[in-house]
Design a protein around this motif. Structure first.
Motif, mmCIF file in Angstrom:
data_model
loop_
_atom_site.group_PDB
_atom_site.id
_atom_site.type_symbol
_atom_site.label_atom_id
_atom_site.label_comp_id
_atom_site.label_asym_id
_atom_site.label_seq_id
_atom_site.Cartn_x
_atom_site.Cartn_y
_atom_site.Cartn_z
ATOM 1 N N SER A 220 0.858 -1.235 0.063
ATOM 2 C CA SER A 220 0.042 -0.021 0.203
ATOM 3 C C SER A 220 1.078 1.180 0.011
ATOM 4 C CB SER A 220 -0.931 -0.011 1.389
ATOM 5 O OG SER A 220 -0.009 0.201 2.461
ATOM 6 N N GLY A 221 2.096 1.271 0.413
ATOM 7 C CA GLY A 221 3.024 2.235 0.225
ATOM 8 C C GLY A 221 3.015 2.837 -1.046
ATOM 9 N N VAL A 222 3.173 1.802 -2.237
ATOM 10 C CA VAL A 222 3.430 2.438 -3.419
ATOM 11 C C VAL A 222 2.247 3.388 -3.678
ATOM 12 C CG1 VAL A 222 3.393 1.508 -5.716
ATOM 13 C CG2 VAL A 222 4.716 -0.010 -3.790
ATOM 14 N N ILE A 223 0.857 2.882 -3.304
ATOM 15 C CA ILE A 223 -0.179 3.670 -3.752
ATOM 16 C C ILE A 223 0.096 5.242 -2.884
ATOM 17 C CG2 ILE A 223 -2.529 3.934 -3.626
ATOM 18 C CD1 ILE A 223 -1.447 1.410 -5.229
ATOM 19 N N SER A 224 0.268 4.941 -1.745
ATOM 20 C CA SER A 224 0.506 6.573 -1.160
ATOM 21 C C SER A 224 1.525 7.368 -1.936
ATOM 22 C CB SER A 224 0.704 6.159 0.394
ATOM 23 O OG SER A 224 -0.290 5.424 0.849
ATOM 24 N N PHE A 225 2.710 6.687 -2.300
ATOM 25 C CA PHE A 225 3.867 7.506 -2.990
ATOM 26 C C PHE A 225 3.227 8.125 -4.155
ATOM 27 C CE2 PHE A 225 7.223 7.463 -5.803
ATOM 28 C CZ PHE A 225 8.076 8.427 -5.172
ATOM 29 N N PHE A 226 2.419 7.174 -4.916
ATOM 30 C CA PHE A 226 2.133 7.820 -6.255
ATOM 31 C C PHE A 226 1.132 8.773 -6.053
ATOM 32 C CE2 PHE A 226 3.633 3.886 -8.197
ATOM 33 C CZ PHE A 226 4.824 4.501 -9.072
ATOM 34 N N ARG A 227 0.263 8.851 -5.128
ATOM 35 C CA ARG A 227 -0.741 9.857 -4.980
ATOM 36 C C ARG A 227 -0.192 11.399 -4.502
ATOM 37 N NH1 ARG A 227 -5.450 6.046 -1.940
ATOM 38 N NH2 ARG A 227 -6.524 5.619 -4.067
ATOM 39 N N GLN A 228 0.985 11.184 -3.984
ATOM 40 C CA GLN A 228 1.842 12.529 -3.686
ATOM 41 C C GLN A 228 2.554 12.993 -4.868
ATOM 42 O OE1 GLN A 228 4.217 12.194 0.200
ATOM 43 N NE2 GLN A 228 3.513 9.948 -0.092
ATOM 44 N N LEU A 229 2.823 12.297 -6.033
ATOM 45 C CA LEU A 229 3.510 12.756 -6.979
ATOM 46 C C LEU A 229 2.875 14.178 -7.647
ATOM 47 C CD1 LEU A 229 4.618 9.960 -9.168
ATOM 48 C CD2 LEU A 229 5.818 11.121 -7.243
ATOM 49 N N SER A 230 1.668 14.230 -7.551
ATOM 50 C CA SER A 230 0.827 15.548 -7.976
ATOM 51 C C SER A 230 1.396 16.836 -7.299
ATOM 52 C CB SER A 230 -0.684 15.397 -7.816
ATOM 53 O OG SER A 230 -1.078 15.366 -6.337
ATOM 54 N N LEU A 231 1.990 16.655 -6.187
ATOM 55 C CA LEU A 231 2.507 17.546 -5.318
ATOM 56 C C LEU A 231 3.709 18.527 -5.933
ATOM 57 C CD1 LEU A 231 2.341 16.053 -1.637
ATOM 58 C CD2 LEU A 231 0.584 17.464 -2.638
ATOM 59 N N VAL A 232 4.548 17.685 -6.858
ATOM 60 C CA VAL A 232 5.501 18.347 -7.573
ATOM 61 C C VAL A 232 5.215 18.693 -8.788
ATOM 62 C CG1 VAL A 232 7.124 17.028 -5.977
ATOM 63 C CG2 VAL A 232 6.693 16.186 -7.996
ATOM 64 N N LEU A 233 4.147 18.503 -9.365
ATOM 65 C CA LEU A 233 3.899 18.847 -10.634
ATOM 66 C C LEU A 233 2.928 20.168 -10.757
ATOM 67 C CD1 LEU A 233 2.502 15.470 -12.116
ATOM 68 C CD2 LEU A 233 4.992 16.444 -12.421
ATOM 69 N N ASP A 234 2.957 20.872 -11.769
ATOM 70 C CA ASP A 234 2.198 22.276 -11.874
ATOM 71 C C ASP A 234 0.662 21.741 -12.310
ATOM 72 O OD1 ASP A 234 4.059 24.170 -11.524
ATOM 73 O OD2 ASP A 234 4.785 23.911 -13.365
ATOM 74 N N PRO A 235 -0.345 22.234 -11.866
ATOM 75 C CA PRO A 235 -1.800 21.969 -12.505
ATOM 76 C C PRO A 235 -1.840 22.055 -13.878
ATOM 77 C CG PRO A 235 -1.840 23.636 -11.172
ATOM 78 C CD PRO A 235 -0.414 23.257 -10.967
ATOM 79 N N LEU A 236 -2.812 21.221 -14.360
ATOM 80 C CA LEU A 236 -3.094 21.396 -16.002
ATOM 81 C C LEU A 236 -3.933 22.618 -15.947
ATOM 82 C CD1 LEU A 236 -3.222 17.838 -17.299
ATOM 83 C CD2 LEU A 236 -1.322 19.425 -17.327
ATOM 84 N N GLU A 237 -4.011 23.474 -16.832
ATOM 85 C CA GLU A 237 -4.861 24.644 -17.207
ATOM 86 C C GLU A 237 -5.920 24.277 -18.216
ATOM 87 O OE1 GLU A 237 -2.608 27.979 -17.938
ATOM 88 O OE2 GLU A 237 -1.797 28.131 -15.850
ATOM 89 N N VAL A 238 -6.359 22.815 -18.417
ATOM 90 C CA VAL A 238 -7.445 22.408 -19.031
ATOM 91 C C VAL A 238 -8.197 21.663 -18.374
ATOM 92 C CG1 VAL A 238 -6.107 22.548 -21.322
ATOM 93 C CG2 VAL A 238 -5.767 20.446 -19.844
ATOM 94 N N PRO A 239 -9.608 21.591 -18.756
ATOM 95 C CA PRO A 239 -10.458 20.736 -18.217
ATOM 96 C C PRO A 239 -10.352 19.075 -18.476
ATOM 97 C CG PRO A 239 -11.527 21.789 -20.231
ATOM 98 C CD PRO A 239 -10.311 22.430 -19.720
ATOM 99 N N LEU A 240 -10.338 18.373 -17.299
ATOM 100 C CA LEU A 240 -10.278 16.983 -17.705
ATOM 101 C C LEU A 240 -11.518 16.095 -17.483
ATOM 102 C CD1 LEU A 240 -6.840 16.788 -15.476
ATOM 103 C CD2 LEU A 240 -7.231 16.580 -18.144
ATOM 104 N N PRO A 241 -11.946 15.122 -18.354
ATOM 105 C CA PRO A 241 -12.979 14.350 -17.970
ATOM 106 C C PRO A 241 -12.888 13.542 -16.877
ATOM 107 C CG PRO A 241 -11.545 13.366 -19.586
ATOM 108 C CD PRO A 241 -10.930 14.650 -19.222
ATOM 109 N N THR A 242 -14.235 13.278 -16.144
ATOM 110 C CA THR A 242 -14.047 12.581 -14.970
ATOM 111 C C THR A 242 -14.503 10.941 -15.162
ATOM 112 O OG1 THR A 242 -16.326 13.196 -14.651
ATOM 113 C CG2 THR A 242 -14.672 14.388 -13.501
ATOM 114 N N LYS A 243 -15.015 10.760 -16.437
ATOM 115 C CA LYS A 243 -15.477 9.607 -16.980
ATOM 116 C C LYS A 243 -14.864 9.320 -18.477
ATOM 117 C CE LYS A 243 -19.758 8.483 -17.030
ATOM 118 N NZ LYS A 243 -21.271 8.596 -17.363
#
Length: 372
Positions: A220-243
């Protein structure tokens, strides 16, 4: 002409009584509580193909990951084959390795020879070398995912990182982002190792068992790690589909014969159709992290599930002759509701292995799932 080291005996890492040449830095238990999620509707579809759910008899179970240290070793090729100071080979580094690429030679089933080293490097080096890294799932989940095991105190021990030379642009970006999360702004040296290239290394920091290959379990540590990766990325400035549906029409293997028909139905249910091969790593991460519903055939693209937030619903399309539960297990650990639609594989008619054969989905089955 390649020169080889003397043939070496192969031994496998076996916790908790590791070989004397293996130093244990830290054992990392998985303390996440989880239960086998509801699989009733998917179980019915298994029965239609006379298949049993192997989790009824051998469900995945939590395991321990280890940070190990090897001293005065030879490490070889992009697969990261490790030869210890006493001249023996670590069998675990050969999983998925290929002699035609890594240029090792078996002298008998228990002994192998690797090319002689042409270089020696000092210091402590983290090995992110791994076989089969051309498969995105193997590269992302099984290799980059083990970076979760390195805490700030251990990061200080590490002088540099060994990575495979032949990474795709997406894989290399994933490595860079993950290393940024581990090492912060510290300029860590990265050294690329090519096929068949052997080097002597003073110390190898070796995170092991983040994914238990033979037991089908991802820590489960693998999942926790990957969920943190967005912290070092800039957000995208385009709308994203949820489905969205992962479009495989450009794939060279496991072609879904009636995919056009499936896509027409999914579009009627407001699913976006996404071809991941045209997205950057950052775009794939944000896409999956933003999703509420994902449908995709069994394949490497579903590895991006590790970025999903809890509650994202996953529907996997699985050929009946290729039942592998790696994504189901990730969904369980990541708290992602999961269903599976079993498809009709054409492996027998086509005379090729299930991993390559085409398959066909039952439209009534997907309609049934979409109604739920």
């Amino acid at each position: 002409m390649i020169e080889y080291l003397p043939s070496s005996f192969i031994f496998r890492l076996a916790p908790p009584d590791f070989d004397p040449e293996v130093k244990i830095i830290r054992a990392i238990k998985d303390n996440k509580e989880w239960v086998k999620p509801d699989f009733s509707s998917s179980y019915h579809r298994l029965q239609q193909f006379s298949l049993e759910d192997e989790w009824d008899t051998t469900p995945p179970y939590r395991h321990v990951a280890y940070n190990l240290l090897f001293e005065q070793v030879v490490i070889s090729s992009e697969s990261g084959l490790i030869r210890t100071h006493d001249g023996r080979m670590v069998a675990d580094t050969f999983d998925h390795a290929q002699s035609s690429l890594d240029l090792f030679q078996y002298t008998d089933p228990h002994h192998v020879a690797i090319p002689k080293p042409q270089e020696k490097i000092t210091g402590c080096w983290l090995s992110l070398l791994s076989s089969n890294q051309d498969n995105y799932y193997h590269c992302l989940v099984m290799n980059i995912g083990k970076l979760f095991q390195i805490n700030p105190y251990e990061a200080i021990m590490i002088d540099g990182v060994l990575i495979p030379h032949h990474l795709t642009d997406v894989e290399y970006r994933a490595v860079k982002v993950a290393l940024k999360l581990v090492f912060g702004d510290r300029a860590i040296e990265i050294k690329k190792i090519q096929w068949g290239q052997s080097i002597e290394v003073e110390k190898i920091f070796f995170p092991w068992n983040a994914v238990a290959v033979f037991f089908g379990y991802t820590h489960s540590g693998v999942i926790s790690f990957f969920r943190q990766l967005s912290l070092v990325l800039d957000p995208l400035e385009v709308p994203l589909p949820t489905k969205f549906y992962i479009d495989r029409r450009a794939a060279s293997n496991r072609v879904l014969q009636n995919e056009d028909e499936l896509i027409e139905i999914l579009e009627q249910h407001e699913f976006a159709i996404i071809q991941l091969e045209y997205l950057t790593f950052d775009e794939q991460l944000h896409l999956f992290a933003n999703a509420d519903h994902i449908i995709g055939a069994h394949g490497a693209g579903l590895a991006n599930m590790v970025f999903c937030k809890p509650g994202t619903q996953i529907i996997e399309l699985m050929p009946h002759t290729l039942v592998r539960w790696c994504y189901r297990q990730i969904a369980m650990v990541a708290d992602l509701p999961y269903q599976c639609i079993i498809t009709q594989s054409n492996s027998e008619n086509e005379g090729i292995p299930p991993a390559w054969a085409s398959h066909q989905i039952s439209i009534p089955h997907i309609l049934d799932v979409l109604k739920r």
